[in-house]
Design a protein around this motif. Structure first.
Motif, PDB file in Angstrom:
ATOM      1  N   GLN A 147       0.856  -1.186   0.000  1.00 40.00           N
ATOM      2  CA  GLN A 147       0.000   0.000   0.000  1.00 40.00           C
ATOM      3  C   GLN A 147       0.889   1.232   0.000  1.00 40.00           C
ATOM      4  N   LEU A 148       0.716   2.078  -1.007  1.00 37.67           N
ATOM      5  CA  LEU A 148       1.499   3.303  -1.088  1.00 37.67           C
ATOM      6  C   LEU A 148       0.935   4.361  -0.147  1.00 37.67           C
ATOM      7  N   LYS A 149       1.783   5.306   0.208  1.00 39.06           N
ATOM      8  CA  LYS A 149       1.307   6.449   0.982  1.00 39.06           C
ATOM      9  C   LYS A 149       0.295   7.221   0.137  1.00 39.06           C
ATOM     10  N   SER A 150      -0.631   7.888   0.790  1.00 41.52           N
ATOM     11  CA  SER A 150      -1.737   8.536   0.077  1.00 41.52           C
ATOM     12  C   SER A 150      -1.250   9.521  -0.975  1.00 41.52           C
ATOM     13  N   GLN A 151      -0.149  10.227  -0.697  1.00 40.78           N
ATOM     14  CA  GLN A 151       0.341  11.221  -1.654  1.00 40.78           C
ATOM     15  C   GLN A 151       1.055  10.599  -2.848  1.00 40.78           C
ATOM     16  N   ASN A 152       1.302   9.295  -2.783  1.00 32.14           N
ATOM     17  CA  ASN A 152       2.001   8.615  -3.873  1.00 32.14           C
ATOM     18  C   ASN A 152       1.106   7.673  -4.666  1.00 32.14           C
ATOM     19  N   ARG A 153      -0.168   7.602  -4.318  1.00 33.14           N
ATOM     20  CA  ARG A 153      -1.083   6.725  -5.042  1.00 33.14           C
ATOM     21  C   ARG A 153      -1.568   7.401  -6.317  1.00 33.14           C
ATOM     22  N   PRO A 154      -1.835   6.618  -7.368  1.00 35.92           N
ATOM     23  CA  PRO A 154      -2.364   7.189  -8.616  1.00 35.92           C
ATOM     24  C   PRO A 154      -3.730   7.828  -8.381  1.00 35.92           C
ATOM     25  N   LEU A 155      -3.996   8.893  -9.115  1.00 35.79           N
ATOM     26  CA  LEU A 155      -5.292   9.550  -9.019  1.00 35.79           C
ATOM     27  C   LEU A 155      -6.383   8.650  -9.588  1.00 35.79           C
ATOM     28  N   THR A 156      -7.557   8.722  -9.000  1.00 31.95           N
ATOM     29  CA  THR A 156      -8.719   7.989  -9.486  1.00 31.95           C
ATOM     30  C   THR A 156      -9.814   8.991  -9.837  1.00 31.95           C
ATOM     31  N   PRO A 157     -10.800   8.584 -10.648  1.00 24.59           N
ATOM     32  CA  PRO A 157     -11.921   9.494 -10.939  1.00 24.59           C
ATOM     33  C   PRO A 157     -12.597  10.016  -9.677  1.00 24.59           C
ATOM     34  N   GLN A 158     -12.641   9.195  -8.634  1.00 22.70           N
ATOM     35  CA  GLN A 158     -13.261   9.635  -7.383  1.00 22.70           C
ATOM     36  C   GLN A 158     -12.478  10.781  -6.756  1.00 22.70           C
ATOM     37  N   ASP A 159     -11.135  10.728  -6.852  1.00 24.18           N
ATOM     38  CA  ASP A 159     -10.315  11.817  -6.312  1.00 24.18           C
ATOM     39  C   ASP A 159     -10.628  13.137  -6.999  1.00 24.18           C
ATOM     40  N   LEU A 160     -10.982  13.063  -8.292  1.00 17.49           N
ATOM     41  CA  LEU A 160     -11.260  14.267  -9.079  1.00 17.49           C
ATOM     42  C   LEU A 160     -12.750  14.582  -9.148  1.00 17.49           C
ATOM     43  N   ASN A 161     -13.544  13.830  -8.365  1.00 12.79           N
ATOM     44  CA  ASN A 161     -15.005  14.023  -8.354  1.00 12.79           C
ATOM     45  C   ASN A 161     -15.616  13.866  -9.744  1.00 12.79           C
ATOM     46  N   ILE A 162     -15.132  12.857 -10.481  1.00 15.16           N
ATOM     47  CA  ILE A 162     -15.640  12.582 -11.825  1.00 15.16           C
ATOM     48  C   ILE A 162     -16.536  11.350 -11.769  1.00 15.16           C
ATOM     49  N   ASP A 163     -17.754  11.486 -12.265  1.00 18.06           N
ATOM     50  CA  ASP A 163     -18.670  10.351 -12.310  1.00 18.06           C
ATOM     51  C   ASP A 163     -18.308   9.432 -13.478  1.00 18.06           C
ATOM     52  N   THR A 164     -18.373   8.139 -13.248  1.00 13.92           N
ATOM     53  CA  THR A 164     -18.083   7.159 -14.298  1.00 13.92           C
ATOM     54  C   THR A 164     -19.233   6.166 -14.399  1.00 13.92           C
ATOM     55  N   ASN A 165     -19.342   5.539 -15.557  1.00 20.48           N
ATOM     56  CA  ASN A 165     -20.371   4.521 -15.758  1.00 20.48           C
ATOM     57  C   ASN A 165     -19.943   3.205 -15.125  1.00 20.48           C
ATOM     58  N   GLN A 166     -20.923   2.497 -14.584  1.00 23.58           N
ATOM     59  CA  GLN A 166     -20.645   1.198 -13.983  1.00 23.58           C
ATOM     60  C   GLN A 166     -20.238   0.199 -15.059  1.00 23.58           C
ATOM     61  N   GLU A 167     -19.141  -0.514 -14.825  1.00 20.40           N
ATOM     62  CA  GLU A 167     -18.673  -1.500 -15.784  1.00 20.40           C
ATOM     63  C   GLU A 167     -18.991  -2.907 -15.297  1.00 20.40           C
ATOM     64  N   GLY A 168     -19.329  -3.773 -16.244  1.00 23.68           N
ATOM     65  CA  GLY A 168     -19.603  -5.161 -15.907  1.00 23.68           C
ATOM     66  C   GLY A 168     -18.584  -6.081 -16.554  1.00 23.68           C
ATOM     67  N   ILE A 169     -18.980  -7.320 -16.773  1.00 26.35           N
ATOM     68  CA  ILE A 169     -18.093  -8.323 -17.354  1.00 26.35           C
ATOM     69  C   ILE A 169     -18.491  -8.575 -18.801  1.00 26.35           C
ATOM     70  N   ALA A 170     -17.504  -8.603 -19.685  1.00 28.20           N
ATOM     71  CA  ALA A 170     -17.773  -8.890 -21.092  1.00 28.20           C
ATOM     72  C   ALA A 170     -18.323 -10.308 -21.239  1.00 28.20           C
ATOM     73  N   VAL A 171     -19.244 -10.466 -22.185  1.00 24.66           N
ATOM     74  CA  VAL A 171     -19.904 -11.759 -22.401  1.00 24.66           C
ATOM     75  C   VAL A 171     -19.368 -12.397 -23.672  1.00 24.66           C
ATOM     76  N   GLU A 172     -18.944 -13.650 -23.573  1.00 25.94           N
ATOM     77  CA  GLU A 172     -18.447 -14.368 -24.747  1.00 25.94           C
ATOM     78  C   GLU A 172     -19.597 -14.641 -25.707  1.00 25.94           C
TER      79      GLU A 172
END
Length: 227
Positions: A147-172
């Motif tokens: 686990q990296l220190k908080s200041q060294n972790r990659p940014l996520t959409p949540q950190d930037l308050n960006i809404d994203t679409n829910q992703e599921g599993i691809a179907v063969e």
């Protein structure tokens, strides 16, 4: 019966029994096995090996022995789920090797964990600077969780308050040139839809398709044998 045929028969039987007992005991990959799991697998493997070539001992004795080992391991695994104390000794427990960028040498010494191996494990987690590590934990299965220190972790959409679409599993949809009809029904699709989608990609024969999957956003991924 010639001895060579007896050995072949016993070898096949040993493989079948080993497969069955292993499936009963665990569905985890080899990388996820604990020390106790390895011990059980090694014991069963030894018994299976003896069953294959030690023709002086009756087959039934090996079957009894392998069954007994399987029952003991299965019972111990079940009890360990109920008892944290027993689970600690059967499966082991996590150990902190790095805390707030500082290496805990005493904990490393307990497992004969070298600095070279520690750095290798960190690099595999894309960590090249120990000072950036909040915690590095040696897991019972031999893996290193970081686990990296908080200041060294990659940014996520949540950190930037960006809404994203829910992703599921691809179907063969297609596998080895054949349509998986059950998956079509589940997703309310038809064969005509599949053929039309392939036609738009310039694919005339479904047998050209090695694999095709439908993502949750409606996009069709297609992999051809000859691409």
């Amino acid at each position: 019966m010639p001895e060579i045929l007896i050995i072949i028969f016993r070898t096949i039987l040993a493989l079948v029994l080993l497969f069955i007992y292993t499936k009963i005991l665990t569905k985890r990959s080899l990388a996820k096995l604990t020390y106790f799991d390895y011990l059980a697998m090694a014991t069963l493997g030894t018994l299976a090996g003896n069953l294959a070539f030690n023709v002086k001992i009756k087959i039934i004795y090996f079957i009894i022995s392998m069954t007994f080992v399987t029952l003991v391991v299965y019972f111990a695994s079940y009890v360990s789920l109920k008892s944290r104390f027993l689970r600690k000794y059967l499966a082991g427990e996590p150990t902190i090797l790095i805390k707030n960028g500082k290496i805990l040498e005493n904990n490393m010494a307990k497992f004969k964990y070298s600095y070279d191996y520690l750095m290798q494990q960190l690099r595999q987690e894309n960590v090249f600077d120990i000072s950036q590590v909040a915690f590095a934990i040696f897991e019972p299965n031999g893996e290193l969780s970081v686990q990296l220190k908080s200041q060294n972790r990659p940014l996520t959409p949540q950190d930037l308050n960006i809404d994203t679409n829910q992703e599921g599993i691809a179907v063969e949809i297609i596998l080895d040139g054949k349509i998986i009809e059950n998956n079509l029904k589940i997703n309310n699709l038809s064969k005509e839809w599949v053929y039309e989608a392939l036609k738009k990609r310039g694919i005339k024969d479904i047998k050209e398709v090695a694999f095709a999957a439908l993502s949750t956003n409606g996009k069709l991924y297609v992999d051809l044998y000859n691409d």
